[in-house]
Design an enzyme around this catalytic site. Structure first.
Site, PDB file in Angstrom:
ATOM      1  CB  THR A 251       1.947  37.209  13.684  1.00 32.11           C
ATOM      2  OG1 THR A 251       0.759  36.974  13.484  1.00 32.11           O
ATOM      3  CG2 THR A 251       1.972  38.739  14.165  1.00 32.11           C
ATOM      4  CD  GLU A 252       6.325  39.050   7.922  1.00 31.58           C
ATOM      5  OE1 GLU A 252       6.403  39.957   7.565  1.00 31.58           O
ATOM      6  OE2 GLU A 252       6.425  38.023   6.995  1.00 31.58           O
TER       7      GLU A 252
ATOM      8  NE  ARG B 127     -13.910  38.223  52.415  1.00 38.45           N
ATOM      9  CZ  ARG B 127     -12.877  38.358  53.436  1.00 38.45           C
ATOM     10  NH1 ARG B 127     -12.306  37.571  54.197  1.00 38.45           N
ATOM     11  NH2 ARG B 127     -12.499  39.755  53.555  1.00 38.45           N
TER      12      ARG B 127
ATOM     13  CD  GLN C 235     -14.900  45.036  41.947  1.00 41.41           C
ATOM     14  OE1 GLN C 235     -13.774  45.122  41.115  1.00 41.41           O
ATOM     15  NE2 GLN C 235     -15.445  45.931  42.901  1.00 41.41           N
ATOM     16  CB  ILE C 236     -16.885  38.249  43.291  1.00 42.50           C
ATOM     17  CG1 ILE C 236     -18.009  38.742  42.497  1.00 42.50           C
ATOM     18  CG2 ILE C 236     -17.445  36.925  44.290  1.00 42.50           C
ATOM     19  CD1 ILE C 236     -19.163  37.730  41.618  1.00 42.50           C
TER      20      ILE C 236
ATOM     21  CD  GLU D 118      -6.209  30.949  16.442  1.00 46.09           C
ATOM     22  OE1 GLU D 118      -7.228  30.880  15.454  1.00 46.09           O
ATOM     23  OE2 GLU D 118      -5.355  30.347  17.076  1.00 46.09           O
TER      24      GLU D 118
ATOM     25  CB  THR E 144      -8.230  42.058  17.388  1.00 42.73           C
ATOM     26  OG1 THR E 144      -8.603  42.793  16.331  1.00 42.73           O
ATOM     27  CG2 THR E 144      -6.487  42.126  17.395  1.00 42.73           C
ATOM     28  CB  SER E 145     -12.598  42.225  19.783  1.00 38.72           C
ATOM     29  OG  SER E 145     -12.722  41.246  20.690  1.00 38.72           O
TER      30      SER E 145
HETATM   31  C1  LIG Z   1       0.564  35.497  22.891  1.00 38.11           C
HETATM   32  C2  LIG Z   1       0.296  35.494  21.383  1.00 38.11           C
HETATM   33  C3  LIG Z   1       0.627  34.451  20.679  1.00 38.11           C
HETATM   34  C4  LIG Z   1       0.458  34.522  19.232  1.00 38.11           C
HETATM   35  N1  LIG Z   1       0.714  33.208  18.652  1.00 38.11           N
HETATM   36  C5  LIG Z   1       0.764  33.443  17.236  1.00 38.11           C
HETATM   37  C6  LIG Z   1       1.243  32.265  16.513  1.00 38.11           C
HETATM   38  O1  LIG Z   1       1.594  31.242  17.006  1.00 38.11           O
HETATM   39  N2  LIG Z   1       1.586  32.386  15.171  1.00 38.11           N
HETATM   40  C7  LIG Z   1       1.051  33.716  14.514  1.00 38.11           C
HETATM   41  O2  LIG Z   1       1.222  33.666  13.285  1.00 38.11           O
HETATM   42  N3  LIG Z   1       0.801  34.859  15.089  1.00 38.11           N
HETATM   43  C8  LIG Z   1       0.770  34.648  16.626  1.00 38.11           C
HETATM   44  N4  LIG Z   1       0.224  35.691  17.437  1.00 38.11           N
HETATM   45  C9  LIG Z   1       0.078  36.998  16.663  1.00 38.11           C
HETATM   46  C10 LIG Z   1      -1.637  37.435  16.634  1.00 38.11           C
HETATM   47  O3  LIG Z   1      -2.527  36.621  15.845  1.00 38.11           O
HETATM   48  C11 LIG Z   1      -1.881  39.006  16.403  1.00 38.11           C
HETATM   49  O4  LIG Z   1      -1.014  39.338  17.724  1.00 38.11           O
HETATM   50  C12 LIG Z   1      -3.044  39.360  16.186  1.00 38.11           C
HETATM   51  O5  LIG Z   1      -3.504  38.870  14.837  1.00 38.11           O
HETATM   52  C13 LIG Z   1      -3.073  41.051  16.064  1.00 38.11           C
HETATM   53  O6  LIG Z   1      -2.161  41.548  15.596  1.00 38.11           O
HETATM   54  P1  LIG Z   1      -1.095  42.538  16.180  1.00 38.11           P
HETATM   55  O7  LIG Z   1      -0.789  42.250  17.579  1.00 38.11           O
HETATM   56  O8  LIG Z   1      -0.006  42.927  15.167  1.00 38.11           O
HETATM   57  O9  LIG Z   1      -2.291  43.800  16.413  1.00 38.11           O
HETATM   58  P2  LIG Z   1      -2.407  45.011  15.353  1.00 38.11           P
HETATM   59  O10 LIG Z   1      -2.963  44.263  14.010  1.00 38.11           O
HETATM   60  O11 LIG Z   1      -1.234  45.856  14.962  1.00 38.11           O
HETATM   61  O12 LIG Z   1      -3.705  45.600  15.889  1.00 38.11           O
HETATM   62  C14 LIG Z   1      -3.672  46.662  16.981  1.00 38.11           C
HETATM   63  C15 LIG Z   1      -5.025  47.175  17.036  1.00 38.11           C
HETATM   64  O13 LIG Z   1      -5.626  47.702  15.921  1.00 38.11           O
HETATM   65  C16 LIG Z   1      -6.894  47.080  15.556  1.00 38.11           C
HETATM   66  N5  LIG Z   1      -7.118  47.025  14.241  1.00 38.11           N
HETATM   67  C17 LIG Z   1      -6.255  46.824  13.385  1.00 38.11           C
HETATM   68  N6  LIG Z   1      -6.630  46.700  12.036  1.00 38.11           N
HETATM   69  C18 LIG Z   1      -7.966  47.283  12.208  1.00 38.11           C
HETATM   70  C19 LIG Z   1      -8.846  47.472  11.455  1.00 38.11           C
HETATM   71  N7  LIG Z   1      -9.050  47.369   9.959  1.00 38.11           N
HETATM   72  N8  LIG Z   1     -10.246  48.070  11.841  1.00 38.11           N
HETATM   73  C20 LIG Z   1     -10.344  48.139  13.206  1.00 38.11           C
HETATM   74  N9  LIG Z   1      -9.366  47.813  14.066  1.00 38.11           N
HETATM   75  C21 LIG Z   1      -8.281  47.359  13.567  1.00 38.11           C
HETATM   76  C22 LIG Z   1      -6.499  45.741  16.291  1.00 38.11           C
HETATM   77  O14 LIG Z   1      -7.932  45.390  16.453  1.00 38.11           O
HETATM   78  C23 LIG Z   1      -5.886  46.074  17.370  1.00 38.11           C
HETATM   79  O15 LIG Z   1      -6.987  46.517  18.334  1.00 38.11           O
HETATM   80  C24 LIG Z   1      -0.012  35.780  18.617  1.00 38.11           C
HETATM   81  C25 LIG Z   1       0.143  36.982  19.359  1.00 38.11           C
HETATM   82  C26 LIG Z   1       0.189  36.727  20.648  1.00 38.11           C
HETATM   83  C27 LIG Z   1       0.181  38.134  21.500  1.00 38.11           C
END
Ligand SMILES: Cc1cc2nc3c(=O)[nH]c(=O)nc-3n(C[C@H](O)[C@H](O)[C@H](O)COP(=O)(O)OP(=O)(O)OC[C@H]3O[C@@H](n4cnc5c(N)ncnc54)[C@H](O)[C@@H]3O)c2cc1C
Length: 386
Positions: free
Chosen positions: A125-126, A271, A339-340, A366, A368-369
């Site tokens: 990730t970047e 409780r 809540q509980i 891993e 997002t949803s």
């Molecule tokens: C605690 C933590 C640990 C992590 N560890 C690692 C690691 O070890 N190595 C590594 O490489 N990465 C790591 N990550 C990165 C992680 O995989 C990314 O945060 C994740 O893939 C989402 O990328 P982003 O945060 O840049 O969100 P973004 O990609 O900017 O997304 C922002 C929002 O836009 C939505 N979105 C984006 N594109 C679309 C689309 N096409 N359609 C609909 N919705 C969209 C997303 O679902 C999200 O809700 C880590 C992240 C966190 C927070």
């Protein structure tokens, strides 16, 4: 389908459950408060996990790993996740993509990771490329026998403990359906390599003590022998592992949700308000019923998906369904647990507030949803769309 676990699986679950209770859970509150795991505690957990035979349980037997099927791995993940990632990360599961190691990489990276002598981190990730991983800008340019890396990464988990990073960088571009695509290569970059700087990233609300880092590459030179897999084939090495990882995240979510339910049940029984246990009121007991039902559904989906992976019949969409559903169930269950518990659910003296905070990351990392839904929908529609 036979839903009965083998005797070996039952024993494994019991052994991991008692390891978590004895070796990890007693440290959770202090680690969360300090937002740190001491090197001594990390070494202690690693040593005990090796002695117990849990270390690198995800790796094949032929390289010294646990050699377990995916279903057994999911069962272990479910139990481990009953404590924060900050602690169970030291029961290490090295990146499976290290199985792509060849020649001297096997002795330098793969085997030391399985034996607990080295720790890896996964640097994809970047700042400008999260969900859209193919948009990474870090470049590795071939110069003679070396690659010279320039760019940066962020959110890289555990990089502060890692001996090396598996770094994904663009090495070429090509045309695909009229669009320019990046050819990406995975490179093994040792901590201390000149030109690579590691810096602690911002604090995260989930899993305190488990940190992310920023990696900066400034003319960082590594020999071509550090290419993991083939040049330009970084996604090929990463993808199979990333998909399996989503099922393991689903198993983690099931374990956390089960812990939230167990705590909620006990609280609802203990409780008293208006002279009775709050669990005797349907406003509370129906929540418990819904939580248990959702967890059961998430668990069945997760274990079935892991079983399908063992049969070689799991699709990307199915892995996405397990990750999506289990992480969303965890979100709902953790919220209902607060809540509980009422006000006590938000106080940092009990584990519920931690579980609630820790749950939030599971819908983001891993994939997002939204990205899981995209993968599932694409697979459903692919045969119908032209
Ligand atoms: C605690 C933590 C640990 C992590 N560890 C690692 C690691 O070890 N190595 C590594 O490489 N990465 C790591 N990550 C990165 C992680 O995989 C990314 O945060 C994740 O893939 C989402 O990328 P982003 O945060 O840049 O969100 P973004 O990609 O900017 O997304 C922002 C929002 O836009 C939505 N979105 C984006 N594109 C679309 C689309 N096409 N359609 C609909 N919705 C969209 C997303 O679902 C999200 O809700 C880590 C992240 C966190 C927070």
């Amino acid at each position: 389908m036979n839903f009965q676990l083998t005797q070996e699986q039952e024993m494994l679950v019991e052994a991991v459950r008692s390891f978590v209770a004895k070796e990890l859970l007693p440290h959770e509150e202090a680690v969360d408060r300090a937002d740190a795991v001491s090197p001594e505690l990390a070494a202690q957990i690693r040593g005990k996990a090796i002695a117990a035979g849990f270390y690198a349980f995800n790796m094949p037997e032929e390289v010294g790993g646990g050699g377990l099927d995916y279903l057994s791995q999911a069962l272990i993940e479910r139990e481990l996740s009953k404590v924060s990632w900050a602690l169970h990360v030291f029961v290490a599961r090295p990146s499976k993509i290290l199985m792509a190691c060849k020649d001297e990489q096997i002795n330098d990276y793969l085997l030391p990771c399985v034996q607990g002598e080295k720790i890896d981190c996964f640097a994809l990730t970047e700042p400008g490329a999260g969900s859209d991983a193919n948009a990474i800008k870090t470049r590795a340019v071939r110069q003679g026998d070396d690659f010279v890396i320039n760019g940066s990464k962020h959110f890289i988990s555990h990089a502060g403990h890692a001996d090396f990073a598996i770094v994904f960088a663009v090495t070429d571009t090509y045309e695909h359906n009229g669009r320019k695509r990046n050819a990406v290569t995975a490179l093994l970059v040792d901590r201390g390599t000149p030109g690579m700087t590691i810096r602690r990233g911002p604090k995260c609300v989930s899993n305190r003590g488990y940190h992310t880092y920023e990696l900066f590459f400034d003319d960082c030179r590594v020999p071509a022998s550090k290419v993991l897999g083939e040049v330009g084939k970084g996604w090929e090495v990463a993808n199979a592992w990333l998909t399996a990882g989503r099922v393991m995240v689903a198993a983690n979510c099931v374990g956390q949700a089960q812990r939230a339910l167990d705590l909620s049940l006990q609280w609802a029984a203990d409780r008293k308000q208006f002279g009775q246990a709050i669990g005797s009121y349907q406003g509370v007991s129906f929540k418990l019923a819904d939580m248990a039902t959702q967890i059961r559904a998430a668990e069945m989906l997760t274990l079935h998906t892991a079983w399908k992976m063992d049969q070689g019949s799991m699709t990307d969409g199915e892995a996405g369904m397990a990750k999506l559903f289990a992480s969303e169930v965890l979100g709902k269950v953790a919220d209902e647990a607060v809540q509980i518990f009422g006000g006590m659910g938000l106080m940092d003296e009990g584990p519920v507030e931690r579980i609630w905070r820790n749950a939030r990351i599971e819908r983001i990392w891993e994939g997002t949803s939204e990205i899981q839904r995209h993968i599932i929908a694409r697979e459903l529609l692919r045969p119908l769309l032209r």
